[in-house]
Write an enzyme that holds these catalytic residues in place. Sequence first.
Site, short mmCIF file in Angstrom:
data_model
loop_
_atom_site.label_atom_id
_atom_site.label_comp_id
_atom_site.label_asym_id
_atom_site.label_seq_id
_atom_site.Cartn_x
_atom_site.Cartn_y
_atom_site.Cartn_z
N TYR A 142 0.98 -1.11 0.02
CA TYR A 142 0.17 -0.24 -0.05
C TYR A 142 0.99 1.25 0.01
CZ TYR A 142 -3.31 3.44 1.79
OH TYR A 142 -4.31 4.47 1.76
N ASP A 237 9.09 2.75 -0.21
CA ASP A 237 8.02 3.45 0.52
C ASP A 237 8.49 3.27 2.13
OD1 ASP A 237 5.97 4.36 2.00
OD2 ASP A 237 4.55 3.56 0.53
N LYS A 265 4.44 8.85 9.03
CA LYS A 265 3.98 8.16 10.34
C LYS A 265 5.19 8.61 11.43
CE LYS A 265 0.92 4.64 8.49
NZ LYS A 265 0.80 3.94 7.36
C1 LIG Z 1 0.52 4.54 5.83
C2 LIG Z 1 1.11 4.32 4.61
C3 LIG Z 1 0.87 5.06 3.63
C4 LIG Z 1 0.18 6.40 3.38
O1 LIG Z 1 0.12 7.22 4.47
P1 LIG Z 1 -1.03 8.23 5.03
O2 LIG Z 1 -0.41 9.09 5.76
O3 LIG Z 1 -1.90 7.38 5.54
O4 LIG Z 1 -1.50 8.88 3.76
C5 LIG Z 1 1.61 4.93 2.59
N1 LIG Z 1 2.70 3.83 2.38
C6 LIG Z 1 2.84 3.09 3.35
C7 LIG Z 1 3.83 2.09 3.41
C8 LIG Z 1 1.98 3.27 4.57
O5 LIG Z 1 2.12 2.22 5.43
#
Ligand SMILES: *Cc1c(COP(=O)(O)O)cnc(C)c1O
Length: 428
Positions: A142, A237, A265
């Site tokens: 994701y 990511d 995060k």
């Molecule tokens: C949480 C997450 C996102 C998205 O971040 P948001 O602040 O919720 O938009 C993207 N990539 C990864 C790997 C994530 O865990």
Amino acid sequence: MTRNAQLFERAQRVIPGGVNSPVRAFRQVGGTPRFIDRAEGAYMIDAEGTRFIDYIGSWGPMIAGHAHPEVTEAVQRAATRSLSFGAPTADEIDMAEAICQLMPAVEMVRLVSSGTEAGMSAIRLARGYTGRDAIVKFEGCYHGHADSLLVKAGSGLLTFGNPSSAGVPADLARHTLVLEFNNIPQIEALFATRGHEIACVMVEPIAGNMNFIRGDAAWHRRLRELCTEHGALLVWDEVMTGFRVALGGAQQVYGIRPDLVVMGKVIGGGMPLAAFGGRRDVMERLSPLGAVYQAGTLSGNPVAVAAGMAQLRIIQRPGFYAQLSAATGQLMRGLEAAAGRHGVRFKTDSEGGMFGFYFSDALPRNYPDVARADVETFKRFFHAMLDRGVYLAPSMYEAGFVSAAHGPDVIAATLEAADAAFAQLAKA
Ligand SMILES: *Cc1c(COP(=O)(O)O)cnc(C)c1O
């Protein structure tokens, strides 16, 4: 009717599904979501005054524990100087310098407000830099909810991707190719035929959005080689793994240097703050230096930066990750031992303060493996733990998170609850 049920009913009248992000609705596990009133250290307290040991940590950010006094004081101090300026600040330079120093692959960085925004901007930059449209992602990873990323595999390998959400134009989804995680022959076959069309390969180095799945080191090395060979950018990511699996993120764990890194995060300490960064020659293509447009009214928000910097200072203290990893490891070993005592098939894996567990005999290697896991047993375990005051992610497709506030007593209390929960599963 309980207070949580009353709130859920009220919420559903004015907020779709009663929640502002889908997984909070408890759809996979059933039951009533808990409405949280406050949190402190390793604990969250709901609207009924029930206290839970929290293994979600706001889905990753709260690595120092909830309401850490240094973080909340930094926020209060920043707030008195006004909440936003829309002009540059000295504090945002401190943050950019800290990120460049801690993240091996980051030479320049831009701050944004969410992981979704950071991921979407990194893709635009990769496309602008390479002059190519196609991007590659992996099933089960994701990267936020931008249009190009809500895509599932087409009918076969090397075919066009299809939208995985209503509202995503098929014309856009066709530029996203979706391959299997940890599968070397697939990515080799794709690059052999379409390597010259690929702007970037985007990957969660340790996947945390299909439970917890490690990318094989050999697969990651191959992705790095193929991108270099074909002039595509490797985008890691690290929104979840950054400052979470190690101070230097998964880059430090694997010793691999991506071209671009997406962060979020932990760097915001619980405030809306995210970032993307990487190679200087790529980042210099961003507006106002270059032709790739990207902007944000609240980007580098001073209160968010203050929270993030306060937390970044805490996690850089000697021994922070050693203690966090030890607590996580102790929890995982304890859970496996408890499951073993009651004859429940159960496996765990973890890195730093991030973990996964599965009702299965083997660790999953890709999305189909996770999808095959025993969801009924997961649901029963989730509720058995929640009833005993332990709040795990309400979906078996999510990773779990430990914070520095999860001391030995908290872990011991969790394992006591787990022993009773596994006993209940074994009886059923
Ligand atoms: C949480 C997450 C996102 C998205 O971040 P948001 O602040 O919720 O938009 C993207 N990539 C990864 C790997 C994530 O865990």
